[in-house]
Design a protein around this motif. Structure first.
Motif, PDB file in Angstrom:
ATOM      1  N   ASP A 116      41.960  47.322  30.736  1.00  0.00           N
ATOM      2  CA  ASP A 116      41.329  48.041  31.847  1.00  0.00           C
ATOM      3  C   ASP A 116      41.111  47.097  33.034  1.00  0.00           C
ATOM      4  O   ASP A 116      40.263  47.327  33.894  1.00  0.00           O
ATOM      5  CB  ASP A 116      39.999  48.667  31.415  1.00  0.00           C
ATOM      6  CG  ASP A 116      39.024  47.641  30.854  1.00  0.00           C
ATOM      7  OD1 ASP A 116      39.395  46.437  30.789  1.00  0.00           O
ATOM      8  OD2 ASP A 116      37.899  48.038  30.490  1.00  0.00           O
ATOM      9  N   ALA A 117      41.899  46.009  33.040  1.00  0.00           N
ATOM     10  CA  ALA A 117      41.771  45.027  34.127  1.00  0.00           C
ATOM     11  C   ALA A 117      42.118  45.676  35.464  1.00  0.00           C
ATOM     12  O   ALA A 117      43.037  46.487  35.562  1.00  0.00           O
ATOM     13  CB  ALA A 117      42.679  43.834  33.860  1.00  0.00           C
ATOM     14  N   TRP A 118      41.382  45.280  36.486  1.00  0.00           N
ATOM     15  CA  TRP A 118      41.574  45.862  37.822  1.00  0.00           C
ATOM     16  C   TRP A 118      42.621  45.065  38.575  1.00  0.00           C
ATOM     17  O   TRP A 118      42.659  43.833  38.524  1.00  0.00           O
ATOM     18  CB  TRP A 118      40.257  45.852  38.586  1.00  0.00           C
ATOM     19  CG  TRP A 118      40.369  46.412  39.974  1.00  0.00           C
ATOM     20  CD1 TRP A 118      40.356  47.727  40.341  1.00  0.00           C
ATOM     21  CD2 TRP A 118      40.507  45.670  41.184  1.00  0.00           C
ATOM     22  NE1 TRP A 118      40.487  47.855  41.699  1.00  0.00           N
ATOM     23  CE2 TRP A 118      40.582  46.609  42.252  1.00  0.00           C
ATOM     24  CE3 TRP A 118      40.589  44.309  41.476  1.00  0.00           C
ATOM     25  CZ2 TRP A 118      40.721  46.219  43.577  1.00  0.00           C
ATOM     26  CZ3 TRP A 118      40.738  43.924  42.799  1.00  0.00           C
ATOM     27  CH2 TRP A 118      40.794  44.867  43.835  1.00  0.00           C
ATOM     28  N   VAL A 119      43.503  45.764  39.289  1.00  0.00           N
ATOM     29  CA  VAL A 119      44.501  45.130  40.144  1.00  0.00           C
ATOM     30  C   VAL A 119      44.373  45.736  41.529  1.00  0.00           C
ATOM     31  O   VAL A 119      44.283  46.964  41.670  1.00  0.00           O
ATOM     32  CB  VAL A 119      45.937  45.371  39.606  1.00  0.00           C
ATOM     33  CG1 VAL A 119      46.962  44.706  40.528  1.00  0.00           C
ATOM     34  CG2 VAL A 119      46.080  44.850  38.184  1.00  0.00           C
ATOM     35  N   SER A 120      44.357  44.886  42.562  1.00  0.00           N
ATOM     36  CA  SER A 120      44.215  45.410  43.919  1.00  0.00           C
ATOM     37  C   SER A 120      45.414  46.278  44.272  1.00  0.00           C
ATOM     38  O   SER A 120      46.536  46.020  43.840  1.00  0.00           O
ATOM     39  CB  SER A 120      44.083  44.266  44.931  1.00  0.00           C
ATOM     40  OG  SER A 120      45.335  43.675  45.181  1.00  0.00           O
ATOM     41  N   ARG A 121      45.150  47.301  45.070  1.00  0.00           N
ATOM     42  CA  ARG A 121      46.208  48.241  45.433  1.00  0.00           C
ATOM     43  C   ARG A 121      47.315  47.549  46.238  1.00  0.00           C
ATOM     44  O   ARG A 121      48.497  47.797  46.018  1.00  0.00           O
ATOM     45  CB  ARG A 121      45.613  49.396  46.249  1.00  0.00           C
ATOM     46  CG  ARG A 121      46.623  50.497  46.572  1.00  0.00           C
ATOM     47  CD  ARG A 121      45.929  51.692  47.218  1.00  0.00           C
ATOM     48  NE  ARG A 121      46.873  52.730  47.575  1.00  0.00           N
ATOM     49  CZ  ARG A 121      47.357  53.628  46.726  1.00  0.00           C
ATOM     50  NH1 ARG A 121      46.988  53.584  45.444  1.00  0.00           N
ATOM     51  NH2 ARG A 121      48.219  54.552  47.123  1.00  0.00           N
ATOM     52  N   SER A 122      46.950  46.664  47.147  1.00  0.00           N
ATOM     53  CA  SER A 122      47.964  45.986  47.967  1.00  0.00           C
ATOM     54  C   SER A 122      48.834  45.072  47.111  1.00  0.00           C
ATOM     55  O   SER A 122      50.054  44.995  47.315  1.00  0.00           O
ATOM     56  CB  SER A 122      47.292  45.188  49.089  1.00  0.00           C
ATOM     57  OG  SER A 122      46.474  44.159  48.563  1.00  0.00           O
ATOM     58  N   ARG A 123      48.220  44.393  46.152  1.00  0.00           N
ATOM     59  CA  ARG A 123      48.987  43.524  45.246  1.00  0.00           C
ATOM     60  C   ARG A 123      49.968  44.357  44.427  1.00  0.00           C
ATOM     61  O   ARG A 123      51.139  44.014  44.286  1.00  0.00           O
ATOM     62  CB  ARG A 123      48.031  42.756  44.330  1.00  0.00           C
ATOM     63  CG  ARG A 123      48.727  41.882  43.284  1.00  0.00           C
ATOM     64  CD  ARG A 123      47.694  41.216  42.379  1.00  0.00           C
ATOM     65  NE  ARG A 123      48.322  40.616  41.211  1.00  0.00           N
ATOM     66  CZ  ARG A 123      48.665  39.322  41.109  1.00  0.00           C
ATOM     67  NH1 ARG A 123      48.460  38.511  42.127  1.00  0.00           N
ATOM     68  NH2 ARG A 123      49.216  38.844  40.013  1.00  0.00           N
ATOM     69  N   GLN A 124      49.488  45.460  43.889  1.00  0.00           N
ATOM     70  CA  GLN A 124      50.316  46.326  43.066  1.00  0.00           C
ATOM     71  C   GLN A 124      51.461  46.942  43.873  1.00  0.00           C
ATOM     72  O   GLN A 124      52.622  46.951  43.438  1.00  0.00           O
ATOM     73  CB  GLN A 124      49.454  47.427  42.447  1.00  0.00           C
ATOM     74  CG  GLN A 124      50.177  48.311  41.452  1.00  0.00           C
ATOM     75  CD  GLN A 124      49.242  49.344  40.856  1.00  0.00           C
ATOM     76  OE1 GLN A 124      48.429  49.945  41.559  1.00  0.00           O
ATOM     77  NE2 GLN A 124      49.339  49.544  39.557  1.00  0.00           N
ATOM     78  N   GLN A 125      51.157  47.434  45.062  1.00  0.00           N
ATOM     79  CA  GLN A 125      52.186  48.074  45.892  1.00  0.00           C
ATOM     80  C   GLN A 125      53.243  47.065  46.342  1.00  0.00           C
ATOM     81  O   GLN A 125      54.437  47.382  46.388  1.00  0.00           O
ATOM     82  CB  GLN A 125      51.533  48.753  47.097  1.00  0.00           C
ATOM     83  CG  GLN A 125      50.768  50.019  46.739  1.00  0.00           C
ATOM     84  CD  GLN A 125      50.161  50.685  47.959  1.00  0.00           C
ATOM     85  OE1 GLN A 125      49.806  50.014  48.937  1.00  0.00           O
ATOM     86  NE2 GLN A 125      50.034  52.003  47.908  1.00  0.00           N
ATOM     87  N   SER A 126      52.815  45.862  46.687  1.00  0.00           N
ATOM     88  CA  SER A 126      53.778  44.847  47.127  1.00  0.00           C
ATOM     89  C   SER A 126      54.699  44.443  45.987  1.00  0.00           C
ATOM     90  O   SER A 126      55.904  44.230  46.194  1.00  0.00           O
ATOM     91  CB  SER A 126      53.048  43.623  47.693  1.00  0.00           C
ATOM     92  OG  SER A 126      52.285  42.972  46.690  1.00  0.00           O
ATOM     93  N   ALA A 127      54.159  44.359  44.777  1.00  0.00           N
ATOM     94  CA  ALA A 127      54.987  44.011  43.613  1.00  0.00           C
ATOM     95  C   ALA A 127      55.989  45.112  43.306  1.00  0.00           C
ATOM     96  O   ALA A 127      57.162  44.841  43.002  1.00  0.00           O
ATOM     97  CB  ALA A 127      54.101  43.755  42.398  1.00  0.00           C
TER      98      ALA A 127
END
Length: 374
Positions: free
Chosen positions: A89-100
């Protein structure tokens, strides 16, 4: 991590390869490639070494999506199963996820469209230089892994997804006159020697410890910007290098000239002028037929690469091109044609592995830097 996912040979399981089959025996003959293909998977998905800033749930989620983009049901299901078992359930920032995801989609479908600005966008979204290299390795590795799996299943007589027509034309490629740093860029595929420069900093040799420097020296990587860039994740680079050697520098089976030809074909499909120059030059030297190799290189975007080639090369080129497409469209009929031309299971394995490896190599070369003329 559960022991259920610590496979000793994941692709043998997914391709349903029986231990005593001809394909299993061929893979035993290519034991270094078999071992280090799995070793690369372990370094990316069964280890956290050099991966503290790239959590496993992110890696598995991306791998699942890449496998789906490649139309690979078995591989996609494998990564989905691992991701579900992780229950993170670790949180990932939306910008980090979208860029990846944007980076992964670009590398999967149109790696020749990558630019230095895309790597800057990743850094702005929070990706470190080390994690950008690992992210790119992961995307490129799953692209390689998916093509291996399709090729193995075809050789093994197992069903594969119908991903569309198997006739695949040459890709477009970058034709800018200058590189990002202002050097003269090659505008056409060539057998000439080229240089390559990274878009993000390679790691200085002095920043590696003595053991790491010894590893780089053992593979001849110490003076290479490209390999010192990939050495930002040295365990993955080491396994990748050993996989490469196991595929291309082994005796018997498919002649080396044909393995180099397969690398050049994949590079044409992906639009990688640098890789094509290296391997087309080697194919021309070994085959003593530079005109046929140049004919391949001169194929314009959208045209079929095998036109004008002799029968065996024509069949090999058509298969390698179809296996290099995204999603891959290589099919059982092509395997049957290659068998009719006399290719053994070991030769078919070499053809699959030589082609598939450049799904990995091209995606790194095209998206972490660019070639320039000497």
């Amino acid at each position: 991590m559960t022991s259920a996912f610590n496979h000793t040979d994941l692709l043998a399981t997914l391709a349903e390869i029986e231990p005593e089959s001809a394909l299993a025996q061929a893979r035993d003959t290519r034991d270094a490639a078999t071992e280090h293909t799995q070793g690369s998977y372990n370094a990316l998905f069964n280890s956290n070494e050099n991966l503290n800033d790239f959590p496993l749930h992110e890696r598995l989620s991306l791998a699942q999506q890449i496998a789906r983009w490649h139309g690979d049901i078995q591989l996609g299901a494998h990564y989905a199963e691992r991701l579900n078992a992780l229950q993170s359930d670790a949180w990932v920032s939306r910008s980090r996820q979208q860029s990846a995801l944007a980076h992964a989609e670009r590398l999967s479908f149109k790696p020749a469209n990558a630019t230095a600005e895309h790597l800057e966008e990743l850094q702005k979204a929070g990706w470190t230089l080390n994690s950008i290299v690992t992210l790119s390795q992961l995307i490129a590795y799953v692209s390689f892994q998916s093509r291996l799996l399709r090729g193995y299943r075809l050789i093994n007589g197992k069903p594969t997804e119908d991903n569309g027509p198997h006739s695949v034309g040459a890709a477009f490629w970058r034709t800018d006159a200058k590189t990002h740093s202002g050097k003269k860029a090659p505008k056409a595929f060539t057998q000439d020697e080229l240089n390559w420069e990274p878009w993000i900093a390679s790691k200085p040799l002095k920043d590696f410890n003595a053991e790491q420097q010894e590893t780089l020296a053992r593979f001849g990587h110490s003076d290479s910007d490209y390999f010192r860039l990939l050495a930002r994740n040295l365990p993955v680079l080491e396994q990748r290098t050993l996989t490469d050697k196991g595929i291309f520098f082994t005796p018997g089976g498919l002649p080396r000239k044909d393995r180099e030809l397969a690398a050049a074909v994949a590079s044409k499909i992906n639009g990688c002028i640098f890789c094509a120059s290296v391997h087309a030059r080697k194919a021309a030297q070994l085959s003593k037929n530079p005109e046929a190799v140049q004919r391949l290189l001169d194929t314009p975007p959208g045209d079929i690469l095998s036109h004008g080639q002799e029968a065996r090369w024509q069949a090999e080129i058509d298969f390698s091109a179809a296996l290099s497409a995204t999603p891959a469209t290589a099919n059982a009929q092509q395997i049957q044609q290659l068998r009719a031309l006399g290719l053994s299971d070991l030769e078919l394995l070499d053809l699959v592995q030589s082609t598939a490896f450049f799904a990995w190599a091209n995606r790194l070369m095209l998206t972490l830097g660019e070639p320039f003329e000497k």
